[in-house]
Scaffold this active site. Structure first.
Site, PDB file in Angstrom:
ATOM      1  N   GLY A 122      26.343  15.719  38.679  1.00  0.00           N
ATOM      2  CA  GLY A 122      25.971  16.941  38.853  1.00  0.00           C
ATOM      3  C   GLY A 122      26.282  18.104  37.576  1.00  0.00           C
ATOM      4  CB  SER A 172      27.639   9.561  41.375  1.00  0.00           C
ATOM      5  OG  SER A 172      26.256   9.356  42.245  1.00  0.00           O
ATOM      6  CB  SER A 213      28.988  17.588  42.642  1.00  0.00           C
ATOM      7  OG  SER A 213      29.185  16.503  42.800  1.00  0.00           O
ATOM      8  CG  ASN A 216      28.762  13.788  47.597  1.00  0.00           C
ATOM      9  OD1 ASN A 216      28.515  13.460  49.074  1.00  0.00           O
ATOM     10  ND2 ASN A 216      27.852  13.251  46.960  1.00  0.00           N
TER      11      ASN A 216
HETATM   12  N1  LIG Z   1      17.789  13.673  51.627  1.00  0.00           N
HETATM   13  C1  LIG Z   1      18.948  13.437  52.267  1.00  0.00           C
HETATM   14  N2  LIG Z   1      18.877  13.557  54.166  1.00  0.00           N
HETATM   15  C2  LIG Z   1      20.077  13.316  54.533  1.00  0.00           C
HETATM   16  N3  LIG Z   1      21.187  14.035  53.954  1.00  0.00           N
HETATM   17  C3  LIG Z   1      21.553  13.995  52.579  1.00  0.00           C
HETATM   18  C4  LIG Z   1      19.963  14.063  51.993  1.00  0.00           C
HETATM   19  N4  LIG Z   1      20.348  13.806  50.911  1.00  0.00           N
HETATM   20  C5  LIG Z   1      22.023  14.426  50.708  1.00  0.00           C
HETATM   21  N5  LIG Z   1      22.002  14.128  51.646  1.00  0.00           N
HETATM   22  C6  LIG Z   1      23.902  13.800  52.073  1.00  0.00           C
HETATM   23  O1  LIG Z   1      24.343  14.732  50.834  1.00  0.00           O
HETATM   24  C7  LIG Z   1      25.655  14.084  50.865  1.00  0.00           C
HETATM   25  C8  LIG Z   1      25.654  13.798  49.288  1.00  0.00           C
HETATM   26  O2  LIG Z   1      24.153  13.384  48.650  1.00  0.00           O
HETATM   27  P1  LIG Z   1      24.567  12.801  46.583  1.00  0.00           P
HETATM   28  O3  LIG Z   1      22.965  12.504  46.766  1.00  0.00           O
HETATM   29  O4  LIG Z   1      25.394  11.628  47.663  1.00  0.00           O
HETATM   30  O5  LIG Z   1      24.244  14.157  45.972  1.00  0.00           O
HETATM   31  P2  LIG Z   1      25.204  13.872  44.898  1.00  0.00           P
HETATM   32  O6  LIG Z   1      24.501  12.443  44.074  1.00  0.00           O
HETATM   33  O7  LIG Z   1      24.353  15.261  44.211  1.00  0.00           O
HETATM   34  O8  LIG Z   1      26.437  13.957  44.514  1.00  0.00           O
HETATM   35  C9  LIG Z   1      25.170  12.317  50.889  1.00  0.00           C
HETATM   36  O9  LIG Z   1      26.266  11.553  51.387  1.00  0.00           O
HETATM   37  C10 LIG Z   1      24.222  12.646  51.863  1.00  0.00           C
HETATM   38  O10 LIG Z   1      25.683  12.788  53.469  1.00  0.00           O
HETATM   39 MG   LIG Z   2      25.359  11.207  43.149  1.00  0.00          MG
END
Ligand SMILES: Nc1ncnc2c1ncn2[C@@H]1O[C@H](COP(=O)(O)OP(=O)(O)O)[C@@H](O)[C@H]1O
Ligand SMILES: [Mg+2]
Length: 1108
Positions: free
Chosen positions: A387, A161, A107, A157
């Protein structure tokens, strides 16, 4: 063989872990760290992309980047998520392979962001057009809606999600998106009623309260203050860097784009509001007679408002919170609920309301974005699932989430590790086995149908009797005790008896990603997911379309005593379906790693990363890649793809494909250790080699394209040239024709002009001649005509006069007669008889006159002057006119009898008259003489034979003349000959020629006016004949001689007519001196003619006898 690639050039660390040297966990981490510190968040392991969460926005997702990665070879550029997306999209579009993009990681590792990046990349590179853009927009805008309702801030986070999402994007054969289908997996609904410390409820609650207008809030009976709502945790109500109000507007807008109707949006918001209201309903105990407490709603205001919002009858809901109806077979037993049970019921309702609303949203979005066309389509699935989670307090949700991750790891192992090894064995490639951890045992521990944890939980839930979380844990302890990955204090496994980190009410599972301690509390309830039927029935009764839809089991018609499937069972089934679905597709992996636990952009917590690298099995992944071959392909497509690189295989290879590939590889001099031949595939060890082949192919394609282009251009130009040449010939022909035509016309025109000038000149010359001739003729005619005219007119005048007189006499006479007759006969005739008689008489007279005239016509001789006398004076004019006409006619008749010679004689006579009449006294005597010409009969008379032969011309005149001696004036006889060309004087006796004068040398002839025969032939000064001087001659036939001479000179074209000088005094040139010849009137003739005497040197006197 050194191929330059961007992947290998200017690299920070290595872009592909396969190229890491030496390969160890330390070097692996070192590489990741180095790259992370240089903002290189993507690294490859073969075709797998490792993505480090940068926790800040990097400038690597611009449209320029999209263009850079578009249609490029996977290994060509530095690692990027776009390269993977491009590879997947092209493989889908060009090779017709369904794709799935599996995004895994903890996550907060960046899975959701990665999935959005993939989708936006695909949207950017796929087809364009109004319809396609609409589909794309709907697909992309489904994200904000689902995130608002399904994401929440967690400690890991800020936008975590809280549901699993798998989205199938469907494309047509061109690669244009047609639509999509979203599947959602287990929303973490417990969050609706309770959030761990430092976390929030789902975003939508906060967004609604901060972003909705006052009016909307009033309609929804809500207050903007978060603290008014029990379900909203207060400690982290606002998240830094997140603007809930702005996000609310984004969500509303997205809903509109996706296709939600305004009333649907209102219904959804009403449900969200209802959940908040529900949380505020509180209960108080009310003692009952049986000693038990019965719950009562404390403050009915919130209940009332909620019922108003959803159109529920307040009493029905109120009752459902106090009583519970249990139906067993045909019996219906109603039991009271205590306060705890009431709260449980309330929360269950809230959770169900929200999770069902969420599922409805997904269904509704699917309705909008589903592909319209029924044609076969290709699919790209994007999996963004929660995750792996290890919290302090892990419950049923974490168990389920981690189970899902186990399954995903399983599929990763299946497809990458096991499949790869098995393929090598299948293909007969030498292979050293790589040890890797297969998590199938853990999956089995959880999902085994007989003694898996989920199966046992279900068994407990369905078992009659008292069922608690403890009984469930006991059961686990009994059955799973021996399992290596299961740990529990009370299990038979004695080694955990003293493990104090393991509380009594918990069990621990050694997941592939680490050990997780689960608290058994709540497992049974959550698995049962029980909602009292009274509540679902109350919901069904609601006067609200959406609520009714969400609780179909509340319908009285659908009373179903069977228990609904448990949450665990449902999840297992849907995960099973998902796994089967993924297995049919070509997998693309994105493995997300979070660098630290602090959401910080600059911290690289080695231990944390190391842990993730380990459980994600990345090291094994690299080892398998390195031990094996980076790339493999069946021989046929391989040969097809690269056959143009070798002359022997291009364009056709006749033998088996494998042989062809072998020829190809040896021809390209690829080192033998770089590839291996399997049974049906070639294995290429290094991506470099593959890229080398690709690069060669690209060049070759370029060359081929150039060749085709060249030939085509040549052909085109040649065609153009031939066409132009043809046209040029036509143009030239036309032009030449035109030029020649012009030239011809010019020449023709010039010729005509010249011709006309020449002809004109000739014609004018001829005209001059003709005119001259005509003038000559006309002159003679005019002279004759005038002469005749004058004579005729004179005669006419006379006759007219005569006729007038006669006519007057006749008229007078006729009048007199008439008068007499009229006097006499007046008494007998009527008035007009006189005129008739007169006419008759006149006619008679004229008739008689004509008859008489006919009888008495004179002879036909033109010289006959007789003419009958006229009978009546009134016929005077007629009589004269008739005489004239008759004379003219007689003359004409007379002329018509003339022979040519006679005509000539008369012409001569006429000429003589013109020359001499009334000018010379000799003339009248010549009229009666005929102009005989040859008086000497020169050609008959033998005496003149010699002379005749001396003169070669025809002799026109021959006579004897006397030549006057210039000394004494005495005449001596000479023979005078006139020919066409000359005048000859000869001796009379001897016939010897004395002088021969060409007519051309004659200047003029002089004669006197008198009745004498003297004439002087004057010669032109300077001519040859003029030496001897002029001739003074005398002849009786002077008139004839001069006339003939004159006529000869006049007929001769190139001579001026001879000048005939008539005067009584003229000069004659004798030798050197001029002598005057003078004529004087002498005494009357006494026999001899005129006599000539020399008076002095300068005078010759001729005495002419008078004729009187
Ligand atoms: N490629 C990226 N560039 C910039 N920030 C990112 C990127 N990937 C993730 N983040 C940051 O990390 C946070 C968490 O990412 P997220 O995709 O929601 O995680 P997950 O879905 O794996 O739980 C996002 O809200 C964003 O702020
Ligand atoms: Mg997510």
């Amino acid at each position: 063989m050194e191929v330059k690639t961007s992947l290998l050039d200017n690299m920070i660390g290595v872009g592909d872990m396969v190229l890491l040297e030496p390969l160890s966990e330390d070097s692996f981490l070192e590489n990741l760290k180095k790259r992370f510190e240089h903002n290189e968040i993507y690294t490859y392991i073969g075709s797998v992309v490792i993505s480090m969460n940068p926790y800040r926005s990097l400038p690597i997702y611009t449209p320029e980047k999209v263009e850079e990665y578009r249609n490029r070879n996977f290994y060509e550029l530095s690692p990027h998520i776009y390269a993977l997306a491009d590879e997947a999209y092209r493989s889908l579009r060009d090779q017709d392979k369904d794709q799935c993009i599996l995004i895994t990681g903890e996550s907060g590792a960046g899975k959701t962001e990665a999935s959005k990046l993939v989708m936006s990349y695909v949207a950017a590179v796929c087809g364009k057009g109004q319809e396609v853009n609409k589909v794309k927009e709907q697909l992309l805008q489904s994200n904000p809606v689902l995130e608002a309702f399904g994401n929440a801030k967690t400690v890991r986070n800020d936008n975590s999600s809280r549901f699993g999402k798998y989205m199938d994007i469907e494309f047509d054969f061109k690669g244009d998106p047609l639509g999509g289908v979203i599947s959602n997996y287990l929303l973490e609904k417990s969050r609706v009623v309770k959030q761990p410390r430092g976390e929030r409820n789902f975003h939508i609650f906060y967004q609604l309260l901060s972003g909705a207008s006052d009016e909307t809030l009033k309609k929804l009976k809500l207050d903007r203050d978060f603290s008014k709502y029990n379900y909203l945790s207060l400690d982290s109500a606002s998240v830094s860097g997140v603007d809930d109000a702005a996000n609310f507007r984004t969500v509303r807008n997205a809903m509109q784009i996706v296709g939600f109707m305004e009333d649907e949006v209102q219904s959804v918001l009403q449900l969200v509001a209802a959940v908040l209201k529900l949380g505020n309903i509180e209960f108080k105990p009310e003692s009952r007679s049986n000693g038990l407490d019965e719950s009562r709603v404390k403050d009915k205001n919130d209940l009332k408002e909620m019922c108003e919002l959803l159109g529920i009858e307040q009493s029905v809901l109120e009752r459902a919170f106090s009583y519970r109806t249990v139906e067993a077979k045909s019996e219906k037993v109603s039991t009271t609920l205590n306060v705890a049970q009431a709260y449980y019921a309330r929360d269950a309702l809230a959770k169900n309301l929200y999770s069902r609303l969420f599922s409805w949203l997904v269904t509704r979005i699917n309705e909008s974005i589903k592909a319209q066309a029924k044609t076969r389509h290709k699919v790209m699935g994007v999996l963004d699932i929660y995750g792996f989670e290890i919290f302090e307090d892990n419950s049923f949700e974490q168990f389920i989430i981690n189970y899902c991750n186990e399954k995903l790891q399983q599929i990763f192992i299946e497809l990458t590790l096991r499949e790869e090894q098995e393929e090598y064995i299948r293909e007969g490639i030498e292979w050293t086995n790589i040890e890797y951890f297969n998590n199938a045992v853990i999956c089995d521990l959880i999902e085994n149908n007989k003694n898996g944890i989920l199966a046992m939980l279900d068994e407990e839930c369905l078992r009659p009797g008292t069922v608690t979380d403890e009984t469930f844990l006991d059961k686990l302890n009994m059955i799973c005790a021996q399992h290596q990955h299961f740990e529990s204090r009370l299990s038979k496994n004695s080694k955990f008896l003293t493990d104090h980190s393991l509380p009594h009410n918990c069990f621990r599972i050694q997941h592939y990603a680490g050990k997780v301690l689960y608290r058994a509390e709540g497992f049974v309830d959550k698995n049962n997911d029980l909602l009292y039927r009274d509540l679902s029935q109350a919901m069904y009764k609601a006067n609200h379309g959406l609520i009714k839809q969400l609780f179909p089991e509340g319908s009285p018609a659908k009373i179903n005593l069977k228990r609904p499937p448990t949450a665990g069972y449902q999840f297992k089934a849907s995960v099973g379906t998902l796994m089967r679905n993924l297995q049919t597709k070509n997998p693309n992996y994105i493995r997300c790693i979070k660098p630290n636990d602090k959401k910080s952009s600059h911290i690289f917590t080695e231990s944390l990363v190391c842990h993730q690298v380990r459980y994600l099995g990345l090291m094994e992944n690299v080892r398998v890649r390195r031990a094996g071959y980076a790339f493999r392909q069946a021989y046929e497509p391989c040969l097809e793809r690269y056959k143009m690189l070798c002359k022997k295989t291009w364009p056709h290879w006749k033998g088996p494909a494998r042989k062809g590939v072998e020829v190809l590889m040896s021809d390209l001099k690829v080192p033998a250790e770089e590839y291996a031949y399997g049974r049906s595939k070639i294995f290429i060890r290094n991506p470099k080699t593959l890229f080398f082949l690709e690069e060669r192919r690209r060049q070759c394609l370029q060359d081929l394209a150039t060749l085709i282009q060249k030939i085509y251009r040549g052909w085109k130009c040649r065609r153009q040239f031939l066409l132009m040449k043809k046209s040029q010939v036509v143009v030239a022909a036309w032009y030449r024709r035109y030029a020649q035509q012009k030239k011809y016309l010019k020449i023709k025109h010039a010729t005509t002009v010249m011709q006309s000038f020449a002809r004109g000149w000739q014609a004018r010359k001829l005209l001059r001649q003709l005119k001259h001739q005509k003038r000559c003729e006309e002159a003679a005619t005019t002279i004759a005509a005038y002469w005749h005219g004058t004579q005729a007119r004179r005669e006419l005048r006379r006759l007219k006069e005569e006729a007038r007189r006669k006519h007057a006499v006749a008229v007078i006479w006729a009048y007199w007669q008439g008068l007499k007759v009229r006097r006499e006969y007046r008494k007998f005739f009527r008035a007009n008889a006189g005129k008739k008689i007169y006419n008759f008489t006149v006619q008679r007279i004229i008739q008689k006159y004509f008859l008489n005239l006919k009888k008495n016509l004179p002879s036909m001789s033109p010289v006959d002057k007789s003419w009958p006398s006229r009978p009546y004076s009134f016929l005077d004019g007629v009589h004269a006119e008739l005489r004239r006409i008759f004379h003219l006619w007689r003359c004409k008749k007379y002329r018509s009898q003339f022979t040519e010679e006679k005509k000539a004689v008369y012409e001569e006579k006429l000429e003589a008259s013109t020359l001499f009449k009334d000018k010379k006294a000799l003339y009248p005597s010549s009229v009666s003489q005929s102009f005989k010409g040859d008086y000497l009969e020169i050609n008959k008379n033998p005496k003149y034979q010699k002379l005749h032969s001396a003169v070669d011309e025809k002799v026109l005149l021959a006579d004897t003349v006397s030549k006057i001696n210039r000394a004494n004036g005495k005449g001596s006889p000479r023979i005078f000959l006139l020919t066409k060309k000359s005048v000859v004087l000869a001796d009379q006796k001897s016939g010897q020629v004395k002088a021969s004068v060409p007519l051309l040398d004659l200047a003029s002839v002089s004669v006197s006016t008198q009745n004498d025969g003297f004439f002087a032939l004057k010669l032109k000064e300077g001519s040859s004949s003029a030496v001897k001087g002029d001739f003074l001659l005398s002849s009786e036939r002077l008139i004839e001689i001069i006339t003939k001479l004159y006529r000869l000179s006049a007929t001769n074209a190139d001579r001026v007519p001879l000048n005939v000088d008539i005067s009584d005094e003229f000069l004659v040139q004798f030798k050197n001196d001029k002598v005057c010849v003078k004529f004087i009137q002498g005494s009357p003739r006494n026999g001899s003619g005129a006599s000539c005497k020399r008076k002095n040197n300068r005078l010759l006197e001729v005495s002419v006898p008078s004729t009187a």
